[in-house]
Enzyme design. Structure first.
Site, mmCIF file in Angstrom:
data_model
loop_
_atom_site.group_PDB
_atom_site.id
_atom_site.type_symbol
_atom_site.label_atom_id
_atom_site.label_comp_id
_atom_site.label_asym_id
_atom_site.label_seq_id
_atom_site.Cartn_x
_atom_site.Cartn_y
_atom_site.Cartn_z
ATOM 1 N N HIS A 18 5.689 -4.593 4.838
ATOM 2 C CA HIS A 18 4.490 -4.608 3.994
ATOM 3 C C HIS A 18 4.455 -5.898 3.154
ATOM 4 C CE1 HIS A 18 4.845 0.035 4.095
ATOM 5 N NE2 HIS A 18 3.721 -0.226 4.720
ATOM 6 N N LYS A 42 -0.138 13.168 4.326
ATOM 7 C CA LYS A 42 1.136 12.564 4.756
ATOM 8 C C LYS A 42 2.350 13.171 4.059
ATOM 9 C CE LYS A 42 0.658 8.193 7.113
ATOM 10 N NZ LYS A 42 1.068 6.781 7.096
ATOM 11 N N ARG A 91 1.664 -4.013 14.235
ATOM 12 C CA ARG A 91 3.039 -4.210 14.698
ATOM 13 C C ARG A 91 3.067 -4.218 16.214
ATOM 14 N NH1 ARG A 91 4.730 0.543 10.779
ATOM 15 N NH2 ARG A 91 2.596 0.992 11.395
ATOM 16 N N SER A 129 7.759 2.855 7.073
ATOM 17 C CA SER A 129 8.325 3.620 5.958
ATOM 18 C C SER A 129 9.026 4.872 6.482
ATOM 19 C CB SER A 129 7.226 4.014 4.977
ATOM 20 O OG SER A 129 6.622 2.869 4.445
HETATM 21 P P1 ADP Z 1 -1.012 3.992 6.493
HETATM 22 O O1 ADP Z 1 -0.860 5.385 6.006
HETATM 23 O O2 ADP Z 1 -2.323 3.380 6.169
HETATM 24 O O3 ADP Z 1 -0.591 3.763 7.927
HETATM 25 P P2 ADP Z 1 1.294 2.449 5.780
HETATM 26 O O4 ADP Z 1 1.900 2.288 4.443
HETATM 27 O O5 ADP Z 1 2.144 3.090 6.827
HETATM 28 O O6 ADP Z 1 -0.013 3.231 5.545
HETATM 29 O O7 ADP Z 1 0.785 1.057 6.311
HETATM 30 C C1 ADP Z 1 -0.143 0.288 5.629
HETATM 31 C C2 ADP Z 1 -0.524 -0.921 6.455
HETATM 32 O O8 ADP Z 1 0.624 -1.741 6.598
HETATM 33 C C3 ADP Z 1 -0.968 -0.597 7.876
HETATM 34 O O9 ADP Z 1 -1.940 -1.537 8.261
HETATM 35 C C4 ADP Z 1 0.273 -0.791 8.696
HETATM 36 O O10 ADP Z 1 -0.036 -1.141 10.021
HETATM 37 C C5 ADP Z 1 0.913 -1.948 7.960
HETATM 38 N N1 ADP Z 1 2.361 -1.994 8.146
HETATM 39 C C6 ADP Z 1 3.257 -1.011 7.971
HETATM 40 N N2 ADP Z 1 4.509 -1.423 8.257
HETATM 41 C C7 ADP Z 1 4.387 -2.720 8.626
HETATM 42 C C8 ADP Z 1 5.302 -3.711 9.077
HETATM 43 N N3 ADP Z 1 6.594 -3.457 9.248
HETATM 44 N N4 ADP Z 1 4.809 -4.922 9.361
HETATM 45 C C9 ADP Z 1 3.482 -5.182 9.241
HETATM 46 N N5 ADP Z 1 2.583 -4.309 8.850
HETATM 47 C C10 ADP Z 1 3.009 -3.085 8.542
#
Ligand code: ADP
Length: 159
Positions: A18, A42, A91, A129
């Site tokens: 992130h 979630k 990703r 996460s």
């Molecule tokens: P959501 O519930 O919206 O999926 P996340 O916190 O899992 O929330 O992810 C938020 C954003 O960050 C999404 O666009 C996700 O694709 C991106 N994201 C999550 N992990 C990574 C990572 N390791 N690298 C790049 N982008 C990421």
């Protein structure tokens, strides 16, 4: 006119993947607003308040980054903050279908906002996460993938 992007997500908790995306975002946009979703579906480990505090710690020194909780429709939130871009991370191919669906829905509701996708550094391409939480439960080494203070809070929460 400044170019403002909103980066929405659950961030339960924030990972280096992130953060990598936010750091790429601020090179292109004047401001990146991180919008932390409540996301009751979630069943998050951390409260919104905790998730926001972790992110605040990390980006404390960066005046281009702002953090808020997201408690309304994303396009309404973006309009409220004068953001014309929704930033999302891609990703693997597996992210693609859902992200395009989301982007299309957002565009149909608000045609003036564009979704922009960025990919993280290779070492974070498989990071999520949920995987972090799973590994933390079993005591694996996560120092390369998550902020030190966040990791400590995670270990404490799982104890
Ligand atoms: P959501 O519930 O919206 O999926 P996340 O916190 O899992 O929330 O992810 C938020 C954003 O960050 C999404 O666009 C996700 O694709 C991106 N994201 C999550 N992990 C990574 C990572 N390791 N690298 C790049 N982008 C990421």
């Amino acid at each position: 006119m400044s170019l403002i992007a909103v980066y929405p997500g659950t961030f339960d908790p924030i990972t280096n993947g992130h953060s990598d995306l936010v750091n790429r975002g601020v090179k292109i946009f004047d401001k990146v607003i991180i919008a932390v979703a409540q996301n009751p579906s979630k069943n998050t480990l951390f409260t919104v308040k905790e998730r926001i505090e972790f992110i605040q710690e990390i980006f404390d020194a960066n005046s281009q980054v702002e953090i808020y909780s997201l408690d309304k429709l994303l396009v309404d939130f973006a309009n409220d903050h004068n953001a014309t871009v929704i930033l999302r991370g891609l990703r693997a191919v597996s992210d693609f279908e859902y992200e395009v669906q989301l982007a299309s829905m957002n565009r149909s509701m608000e045609p003036n906002i564009e979704s922009v996708f960025m990919s993280p550094a290779e070492e974070y391409g498989f990071l999520s996460s949920s995987i972090i939480k799973e590994i933390a439960k079993h005591g694996g080494d996560l120092s390369k993938f998550i902020d030190k203070a966040v990791l400590a809070a995670l270990q404490k929460k799982l104890r």
